[in-house]
Design an enzyme around this catalytic site. Structure first.
Site, mmCIF file in Angstrom:
data_model
loop_
_atom_site.group_PDB
_atom_site.id
_atom_site.type_symbol
_atom_site.label_atom_id
_atom_site.label_comp_id
_atom_site.label_asym_id
_atom_site.label_seq_id
_atom_site.Cartn_x
_atom_site.Cartn_y
_atom_site.Cartn_z
ATOM 1 N N ASP A 1 0.841 -1.193 0.000
ATOM 2 C CA ASP A 1 0.000 0.000 0.000
ATOM 3 C C ASP A 1 0.882 1.251 0.000
ATOM 4 O O ASP A 1 2.101 1.157 -0.140
ATOM 5 C CB ASP A 1 -0.957 -0.019 1.199
ATOM 6 C CG ASP A 1 -0.233 -0.083 2.541
ATOM 7 O OD1 ASP A 1 0.969 0.265 2.611
ATOM 8 O OD2 ASP A 1 -0.869 -0.469 3.533
ATOM 9 N N GLN A 2 0.272 2.422 0.193
ATOM 10 C CA GLN A 2 1.037 3.673 0.165
ATOM 11 C C GLN A 2 2.081 3.746 1.271
ATOM 12 O O GLN A 2 3.058 4.475 1.157
ATOM 13 C CB GLN A 2 0.095 4.873 0.303
ATOM 14 C CG GLN A 2 -0.459 5.347 -1.016
ATOM 15 C CD GLN A 2 -1.188 6.661 -0.831
ATOM 16 O OE1 GLN A 2 -2.063 6.773 0.013
ATOM 17 N NE2 GLN A 2 -0.829 7.644 -1.625
#
Length: 137
Positions: free
Chosen positions: A17-18
């Site tokens: 994810d980020q």
């Protein structure tokens, strides 16, 4: 064969994810990879079960996250059959990184389901025989 199997793989960039952590939803796939390898090592495949009219859906999954996995980490999924199955089959899992740090513990329960009736059924005899022959509890 013992009642556990280990598989290892690197985390792909698309699985993060980020925050650069493995996205939590991907762990379900890692658990599936572990149990499919466990069954394959036993000499059983989902394909064979389905060709014989039995499917194996997940009916329960519990995951406890201890530490995050990161992009390109080498992960090892250890899959353990919890007990001899009857209508349900239960697996415990541990996921480690390359430093042998425990990242995740998990448990899944799957039910043997007759594909014609969509109702629970007993573990197929050929699967049960292989488990009893090869797995020691």
């Amino acid at each position: 064969m013992t009642n556990f199997k280990e598989i290892s793989f690197h985390v792909r960039y698309a699985e993060t994810d980020q925050m650069k952590y493995v996205y939590y939803g991907n762990y379900a796939q890692y658990l599936e990879m572990g149990r499919v390898a466990w069954l394959r090592d036993l000499g059983v495949s989902y394909r064979t079960m389905e060709e014989n009219g039995v499917m194996l859906p997940v009916v329960s999954m519990q995951i406890d996250f201890k530490k995050p996995a990161l992009y390109d980490d080498l992960l090892t999924v250890q899959t353990t059959l919890k007990k001899v199955p009857f209508v349900k089959i239960e697996f415990d899992y541990k996921i480690f990184n390359e430093q042998k740090e425990l990242l995740v513990t998990a448990n899944t329960v799957l039910a043997f389901v007759d594909m014609k009736t969509n109702r629970p059924t007993a573990c197929p005899d050929y699967v049960l025989e292989k488990i009893k022959e090869l797995v020691q509890f």
